[in-house]
Design an enzyme around this catalytic site. Sequence first.
Site, mmCIF file in Angstrom:
data_model
loop_
_atom_site.group_PDB
_atom_site.id
_atom_site.type_symbol
_atom_site.label_atom_id
_atom_site.label_comp_id
_atom_site.label_asym_id
_atom_site.label_seq_id
_atom_site.Cartn_x
_atom_site.Cartn_y
_atom_site.Cartn_z
ATOM 1 N N MET A 49 0.848 -1.198 0.000
ATOM 2 C CA MET A 49 0.000 0.000 0.000
ATOM 3 C C MET A 49 0.885 1.251 0.000
ATOM 4 O O MET A 49 0.418 2.352 0.322
ATOM 5 C CB MET A 49 -0.924 -0.007 1.221
ATOM 6 C CG MET A 49 -1.873 -1.200 1.205
ATOM 7 S SD MET A 49 -3.394 -0.925 2.121
ATOM 8 C CE MET A 49 -2.778 -0.725 3.766
ATOM 9 N N LEU A 101 6.692 3.316 1.573
ATOM 10 C CA LEU A 101 7.649 2.212 1.708
ATOM 11 C C LEU A 101 8.635 2.410 2.859
ATOM 12 O O LEU A 101 9.103 3.514 3.103
ATOM 13 C CB LEU A 101 8.435 2.050 0.396
ATOM 14 C CG LEU A 101 7.596 1.747 -0.847
ATOM 15 C CD1 LEU A 101 8.511 1.560 -2.063
ATOM 16 C CD2 LEU A 101 6.709 0.524 -0.663
ATOM 17 N N HIS A 102 8.902 1.324 3.554
ATOM 18 C CA HIS A 102 9.915 1.313 4.607
ATOM 19 C C HIS A 102 10.766 0.059 4.408
ATOM 20 O O HIS A 102 10.542 -0.708 3.453
ATOM 21 C CB HIS A 102 9.257 1.358 5.991
ATOM 22 C CG HIS A 102 8.191 0.316 6.194
ATOM 23 N ND1 HIS A 102 8.461 -1.023 6.249
ATOM 24 C CD2 HIS A 102 6.833 0.429 6.321
ATOM 25 C CE1 HIS A 102 7.341 -1.692 6.437
ATOM 26 N NE2 HIS A 102 6.325 -0.843 6.467
ATOM 27 N N GLY A 105 10.779 -2.766 5.742
ATOM 28 C CA GLY A 105 10.030 -4.028 5.675
ATOM 29 C C GLY A 105 9.674 -4.330 4.219
ATOM 30 O O GLY A 105 9.920 -5.434 3.705
ATOM 31 N N HIS A 106 9.124 -3.326 3.539
ATOM 32 C CA HIS A 106 8.796 -3.496 2.115
ATOM 33 C C HIS A 106 10.061 -3.802 1.305
ATOM 34 O O HIS A 106 10.044 -4.615 0.385
ATOM 35 C CB HIS A 106 8.158 -2.229 1.548
ATOM 36 C CG HIS A 106 6.861 -1.834 2.190
ATOM 37 N ND1 HIS A 106 6.719 -0.700 2.942
ATOM 38 C CD2 HIS A 106 5.645 -2.423 2.183
ATOM 39 C CE1 HIS A 106 5.471 -0.594 3.372
ATOM 40 N NE2 HIS A 106 4.793 -1.628 2.925
ATOM 41 N N GLY A 111 4.908 -10.280 3.776
ATOM 42 C CA GLY A 111 5.628 -10.189 5.045
ATOM 43 C C GLY A 111 4.975 -11.008 6.137
ATOM 44 O O GLY A 111 3.745 -11.105 6.208
ATOM 45 N N LYS A 122 4.911 -10.178 9.121
ATOM 46 C CA LYS A 122 4.301 -9.290 10.120
ATOM 47 C C LYS A 122 2.780 -9.447 10.100
ATOM 48 O O LYS A 122 2.134 -9.500 11.118
ATOM 49 C CB LYS A 122 4.669 -7.830 9.865
ATOM 50 C CG LYS A 122 4.247 -6.951 11.029
ATOM 51 C CD LYS A 122 4.474 -5.516 10.750
ATOM 52 C CE LYS A 122 3.389 -4.988 9.893
ATOM 53 N NZ LYS A 122 2.643 -3.871 10.353
ATOM 54 N N GLN A 162 -2.936 -12.454 7.467
ATOM 55 C CA GLN A 162 -3.102 -12.183 6.031
ATOM 56 C C GLN A 162 -2.375 -13.242 5.197
ATOM 57 O O GLN A 162 -2.923 -13.778 4.228
ATOM 58 C CB GLN A 162 -2.547 -10.788 5.754
ATOM 59 C CG GLN A 162 -2.273 -10.470 4.294
ATOM 60 C CD GLN A 162 -1.825 -9.035 4.105
ATOM 61 O OE1 GLN A 162 -2.600 -8.122 4.318
ATOM 62 N NE2 GLN A 162 -0.591 -8.814 3.732
ATOM 63 N N SER A 192 6.241 -0.369 10.207
ATOM 64 C CA SER A 192 4.883 -0.283 9.666
ATOM 65 C C SER A 192 4.665 1.134 9.169
ATOM 66 O O SER A 192 5.151 2.094 9.785
ATOM 67 C CB SER A 192 3.868 -0.586 10.764
ATOM 68 O OG SER A 192 2.581 -0.159 10.378
HETATM 69 P P1 AMP Z 1 1.461 -2.909 3.476
HETATM 70 O O1 AMP Z 1 2.006 -1.869 2.568
HETATM 71 O O2 AMP Z 1 1.446 -2.513 4.910
HETATM 72 O O3 AMP Z 1 0.135 -3.460 2.996
HETATM 73 O O4 AMP Z 1 2.465 -4.130 3.418
HETATM 74 C C1 AMP Z 1 2.840 -4.711 2.203
HETATM 75 C C2 AMP Z 1 3.628 -5.940 2.480
HETATM 76 O O5 AMP Z 1 4.766 -5.631 3.273
HETATM 77 C C3 AMP Z 1 2.836 -6.997 3.268
HETATM 78 O O6 AMP Z 1 3.146 -8.287 2.745
HETATM 79 C C4 AMP Z 1 3.357 -6.838 4.660
HETATM 80 O O7 AMP Z 1 3.274 -8.017 5.444
HETATM 81 C C5 AMP Z 1 4.808 -6.477 4.399
HETATM 82 N N1 AMP Z 1 5.388 -5.779 5.549
HETATM 83 C C6 AMP Z 1 4.911 -4.685 6.168
HETATM 84 N N2 AMP Z 1 5.675 -4.367 7.223
HETATM 85 C C7 AMP Z 1 6.655 -5.282 7.287
HETATM 86 C C8 AMP Z 1 7.765 -5.517 8.153
HETATM 87 N N3 AMP Z 1 8.032 -4.720 9.173
HETATM 88 N N4 AMP Z 1 8.567 -6.560 7.897
HETATM 89 C C9 AMP Z 1 8.323 -7.399 6.855
HETATM 90 N N5 AMP Z 1 7.294 -7.231 5.990
HETATM 91 C C10 AMP Z 1 6.477 -6.203 6.205
#
Ligand code: AMP
Length: 284
Positions: free
Chosen positions: A30, A33-34, A36-37, A147, A149, A153, A185
Site C-alpha cells: 500500500m 515504503l519502509h 520491511g517493504h 511479510g 508481520k 493475512q 509499519s
Molecule cells: P502494506 O504496505 O502494509 O500493505 O504491506 C505490504 C507488504 O509488506 C505486506 O506483505 C506486509 O506483510 C509487508 N510488511 C509490512 N511491514 C513489514 C515488516 N516490518 N517486515 C516485513 N514485511 C512487512
Amino acid sequence: MKLIKDIREMQLFSMETRKQGKSISFVPTMGCLHNGHISLLKKGRVLGDVLVMSIFVNPIQFGPKEDYVSYPKDLNTDLIEAGKHEVDVVFSPAAEEMYPNGYETYIEVQRLSKPLCGLSRPGHFCGVATVVAKLFNIVKPNIAVFGEKDFQQLTIIKKMIRDLNMETDIISVPIVREADGLAMSSRNNYLNKEERKAASCINTAILKGKKLFDEGINKTEIILKTVRNIIEIEPLITIDYITICNINTLEDLIIVKDKAILAIAVKIGKTRLIDNCVLEKGEA
Ligand code: AMP
C-alpha cells in the site's frame, strides 16, 4: 522502471513477459515504503526475472471508521525507492478502476478471517483476499512475496491460493524491525513521540513470551499473562488481543506442543499495531 496505472496495460505487459519465457515476481504493497517493504523487494528481485510491485491503498479492506482517507500516500517518494531496488514495474491503479460502479464480487476465506484481527476488523480480510486475487489476475505473477508481520493475512492468502487452485507461489519474509524492536509499519508514522516510545514494549513483551517458551514453559496461560502484564503497564496502550494460536488454523492453544504463533494487536491512541513471533521447540 515503468509506472503502469492502467489495468489492461499491466495485463498485456505481464502476458508478453510470460510469453517471452520470463518469470514474474510480485510484491503487493500500500506504499509509504519502509525497510520491511524493501526486504520483500530484495527477495522478489532474486526470485523472478521481472519484479513488479503494486502500490494501491485498497479501500475495501478499511472499515468505515478506519484510516483509509488519512493513510500516508507519497507515490513520488515510493517511486524513487522502488528505482533504487531494481523494481521493473510499479503498478498503481486508481481505486475507481479497480472497483468501478457496480462492482460486486468478493472473496471470503471464511474461517481464517474470523479470529484475531478479524474480530475487530470485520470485512478486512475479505477486502484483502479480493484485492490480492484481482492483483494476481492482473499481474499474473509466478511468485508473490508477503511479510510475516501480517501473518493472518499470509495464512489467508495461502489458503485462498489452495482453495481456488491459483498458480502463484507464496513466499514469506521475516519481520523487519526498528532498532528498539518495533515492527516497521507505515502506521508507525502516526505515533507521536510518547506513543512511539510506549510502542517498543510490544516487542519487549513478545520477546519475554518467547523466552519463557524457550525455557520450557508450554502452558499458554502462563506465557500470555506475562506478556499481557508487560503491555498493561503502558498507560498509552490498549490491548486488542494477545493470543497463542495454531499457525495453520489460527485456533487458540492451551498447550504448545511443537510450534505456535504468539500474536498481538494493540491500539496506541488511534493507531492500531500488530506484531507476532513463532514459538518453536528447538528453535532457541
Ligand atoms: P502494506 O504496505 O502494509 O500493505 O504491506 C505490504 C507488504 O509488506 C505486506 O506483505 C506486509 O506483510 C509487508 N510488511 C509490512 N511491514 C513489514 C515488516 N516490518 N517486515 C516485513 N514485511 C512487512
